[in-house]
Design a protein around this motif. Structure first.
Motif, PDB file in Angstrom:
ATOM      1  N   LEU A   1       5.460  10.847  17.547  1.00  0.00           N
ATOM      2  CA  LEU A   1       6.493   9.907  17.979  1.00  0.00           C
ATOM      3  C   LEU A   1       7.715   9.911  17.065  1.00  0.00           C
ATOM      4  N   ASN A   2       7.714  10.760  16.052  1.00  0.00           N
ATOM      5  CA  ASN A   2       8.844  10.853  15.111  1.00  0.00           C
ATOM      6  C   ASN A   2       9.145   9.511  14.452  1.00  0.00           C
ATOM      7  N   LEU A   3       8.083   8.777  14.161  1.00  0.00           N
ATOM      8  CA  LEU A   3       8.212   7.471  13.529  1.00  0.00           C
ATOM      9  C   LEU A   3       6.961   7.221  12.709  1.00  0.00           C
ATOM     10  N   ALA A   4       7.129   6.690  11.504  1.00  0.00           N
ATOM     11  CA  ALA A   4       5.965   6.375  10.669  1.00  0.00           C
ATOM     12  C   ALA A   4       5.043   5.424  11.426  1.00  0.00           C
ATOM     13  N   LYS A   5       3.760   5.745  11.408  1.00  0.00           N
ATOM     14  CA  LYS A   5       2.788   4.989  12.208  1.00  0.00           C
ATOM     15  C   LYS A   5       2.822   3.483  11.950  1.00  0.00           C
ATOM     16  N   PRO A   6       2.898   3.028  10.698  1.00  0.00           N
ATOM     17  CA  PRO A   6       2.909   1.574  10.480  1.00  0.00           C
ATOM     18  C   PRO A   6       4.109   0.862  11.089  1.00  0.00           C
ATOM     19  N   LEU A   7       5.176   1.618  11.405  1.00  0.00           N
ATOM     20  CA  LEU A   7       6.400   1.000  11.938  1.00  0.00           C
ATOM     21  C   LEU A   7       6.466   1.017  13.459  1.00  0.00           C
ATOM     22  N   ILE A   8       5.479   1.645  14.098  1.00  0.00           N
ATOM     23  CA  ILE A   8       5.432   1.610  15.564  1.00  0.00           C
ATOM     24  C   ILE A   8       5.257   0.168  16.015  1.00  0.00           C
ATOM     25  N   GLU A   9       5.993  -0.227  17.013  1.00  0.00           N
ATOM     26  CA  GLU A   9       5.964  -1.621  17.452  1.00  0.00           C
ATOM     27  C   GLU A   9       4.963  -1.849  18.580  1.00  0.00           C
ATOM     28  N   ILE A  10       4.277  -2.966  18.485  1.00  0.00           N
ATOM     29  CA  ILE A  10       3.415  -3.468  19.562  1.00  0.00           C
ATOM     30  C   ILE A  10       3.985  -4.815  19.963  1.00  0.00           C
ATOM     31  N   LYS A  11       4.431  -4.899  21.188  1.00  0.00           N
ATOM     32  CA  LYS A  11       5.067  -6.131  21.674  1.00  0.00           C
ATOM     33  C   LYS A  11       6.174  -6.592  20.710  1.00  0.00           C
ATOM     34  N   ASP A  12       7.040  -5.651  20.364  1.00  0.00           N
ATOM     35  CA  ASP A  12       8.269  -5.919  19.593  1.00  0.00           C
ATOM     36  C   ASP A  12       8.029  -6.302  18.134  1.00  0.00           C
ATOM     37  N   LYS A  13       6.859  -5.948  17.591  1.00  0.00           N
ATOM     38  CA  LYS A  13       6.610  -6.209  16.174  1.00  0.00           C
ATOM     39  C   LYS A  13       5.875  -5.019  15.574  1.00  0.00           C
ATOM     40  N   PRO A  14       6.303  -4.537  14.383  1.00  0.00           N
ATOM     41  CA  PRO A  14       5.642  -3.380  13.786  1.00  0.00           C
ATOM     42  C   PRO A  14       4.163  -3.634  13.496  1.00  0.00           C
ATOM     43  N   ILE A  15       3.374  -2.586  13.645  1.00  0.00           N
ATOM     44  CA  ILE A  15       1.938  -2.672  13.377  1.00  0.00           C
ATOM     45  C   ILE A  15       1.670  -3.267  11.998  1.00  0.00           C
ATOM     46  N   ILE A  16       2.391  -2.790  11.006  1.00  0.00           N
ATOM     47  CA  ILE A  16       2.128  -3.219   9.632  1.00  0.00           C
ATOM     48  C   ILE A  16       2.403  -4.709   9.439  1.00  0.00           C
ATOM     49  N   VAL A  17       3.327  -5.265  10.202  1.00  0.00           N
ATOM     50  CA  VAL A  17       3.621  -6.695  10.074  1.00  0.00           C
ATOM     51  C   VAL A  17       2.457  -7.522  10.610  1.00  0.00           C
ATOM     52  N   TYR A  18       1.863  -7.097  11.733  1.00  0.00           N
ATOM     53  CA  TYR A  18       0.659  -7.777  12.228  1.00  0.00           C
ATOM     54  C   TYR A  18      -0.393  -7.823  11.117  1.00  0.00           C
ATOM     55  N   THR A  19      -0.607  -6.677  10.481  1.00  0.00           N
ATOM     56  CA  THR A  19      -1.630  -6.580   9.443  1.00  0.00           C
ATOM     57  C   THR A  19      -1.329  -7.513   8.283  1.00  0.00           C
ATOM     58  N   LEU A  20      -0.104  -7.449   7.786  1.00  0.00           N
ATOM     59  CA  LEU A  20       0.264  -8.261   6.627  1.00  0.00           C
ATOM     60  C   LEU A  20       0.194  -9.753   6.933  1.00  0.00           C
ATOM     61  N   GLU A  21       0.540 -10.136   8.150  1.00  0.00           N
ATOM     62  CA  GLU A  21       0.530 -11.560   8.508  1.00  0.00           C
ATOM     63  C   GLU A  21      -0.875 -12.155   8.440  1.00  0.00           C
ATOM     64  N   VAL A  22      -1.884 -11.352   8.767  1.00  0.00           N
ATOM     65  CA  VAL A  22      -3.261 -11.857   8.693  1.00  0.00           C
ATOM     66  C   VAL A  22      -3.618 -12.214   7.253  1.00  0.00           C
ATOM     67  N   PHE A  23      -3.257 -11.356   6.306  1.00  0.00           N
ATOM     68  CA  PHE A  23      -3.587 -11.608   4.901  1.00  0.00           C
ATOM     69  C   PHE A  23      -2.656 -12.638   4.285  1.00  0.00           C
ATOM     70  N   GLN A  24      -1.431 -12.706   4.768  1.00  0.00           N
ATOM     71  CA  GLN A  24      -0.511 -13.755   4.348  1.00  0.00           C
ATOM     72  C   GLN A  24      -1.110 -15.130   4.648  1.00  0.00           C
ATOM     73  N   ALA A  25      -1.743 -15.255   5.800  1.00  0.00           N
ATOM     74  CA  ALA A  25      -2.268 -16.548   6.241  1.00  0.00           C
ATOM     75  C   ALA A  25      -3.657 -16.858   5.685  1.00  0.00           C
ATOM     76  N   HIS A  26      -4.344 -15.863   5.130  1.00  0.00           N
ATOM     77  CA  HIS A  26      -5.730 -16.094   4.725  1.00  0.00           C
ATOM     78  C   HIS A  26      -5.797 -16.864   3.404  1.00  0.00           C
ATOM     79  N   PRO A  27      -6.550 -17.959   3.377  1.00  0.00           N
ATOM     80  CA  PRO A  27      -6.567 -18.818   2.179  1.00  0.00           C
ATOM     81  C   PRO A  27      -7.229 -18.198   0.959  1.00  0.00           C
ATOM     82  N   LEU A  28      -8.064 -17.181   1.129  1.00  0.00           N
ATOM     83  CA  LEU A  28      -8.757 -16.587  -0.013  1.00  0.00           C
ATOM     84  C   LEU A  28      -7.984 -15.435  -0.659  1.00  0.00           C
TER      85      LEU A  28
END
Length: 232
Positions: free
Chosen positions: A22-49
């Protein structure tokens, strides 16, 4: 920091995703207008531990990574550092910047965006007991071991076959020692390095939604999972 037990998450996301074509770094591919890596980071951002995140990105994309960290207010991302030529090198780079206050290191693939809070909690709590724990799910298909002629040598029993996922969580000193001893070892995951030291690794039930996005076909499943999660 929970009970004086600092937990640092290393998120390797330095791959270019050549299998995507796709000529784009995999973590930056968007799913529903948001990069894959942002979905991932948001989960750990929100995790209390999870106290701190180290994002390990492709050297050519560090400024872009820092930009989306700011845009999405990912305040737990303490560092954005350059990855290496392989995932193993990237994790090694991350381990070098983990501070001495960290008791446990959590390693999670940047392109597994749908890990859930419960799975993260379970694997962390198990690691606190035994020192090394990983998420996984029982294998569903029939698995056959073949020979070099592509003939079936053995049909394996599924009872004890599990597909291993991330996060993988380790005592900091244990995983750092495993990486120090592994300079010439090629292994499929971080837990394998710990296993080669003779340390038992506990497997904790994960989720079949916790997919690793590797090929274009995976994007179809990712879009469906993101749609389901949006309705929850």
């Amino acid at each position: 920091m929970s009970e004086g037990c600092k937990i640092t998450a290393l998120i390797p996301a330095a791959g270019l995703g050549s299998r995507m074509h796709l000529n784009l770094a995999k973590p930056l591919i968007e799913i529903k207008d948001k990069p894959i890596i942002v979905y991932t980071l948001e989960v750990f951002q929100a995790h209390p531990l999870v106290d701190e995140i180290v994002l390990i990105f492709h050297p050519d994309g560090l400024e872009e990574a820092r930009s989306f960290v700011r845009k999405f207010k990912l305040t737990k991302v303490a560092r954005v550092i350059a990855g290496g030529a392989s995932r193993k090198e990237s994790v090694r780079n991350g381990l070098e910047v983990v501070d001495m206050r960290t008791k446990f290191v959590l390693v999670h693939d940047g392109v597994r965006p749908f890990v859930d809070e419960g799975g993260i909690t379970r694997v962390i709590e198990e690691a606190k007991v035994c020192g090394a724990a990983v998420l996984g799910v029982p294998v569903k298909p029939t698995i056959k071991r073949l020979n070099h002629r592509m003939e079936v040598d053995e049909t394996l029993k599924r009872d004890y076959l599990w597909e291993i996922q991330t996060p993988q969580v380790f005592e900091r000193e244990l995983i750092q020692k495993a990486y120090l001893r592994s300079s010439k070892l090629g292994v499929p995951d971080d837990a394998s390095l710990v296993e080669k030291m003779g340390k038992r690794v506990k497997v904790v039930m994960g989720s079949y939604f916790n997919i690793k996005i590797t090929t274009q076909e995976d994007l179809v499943f990712a879009d469906a999972i993101a749609g389901i999660r949006a309705l929850e």
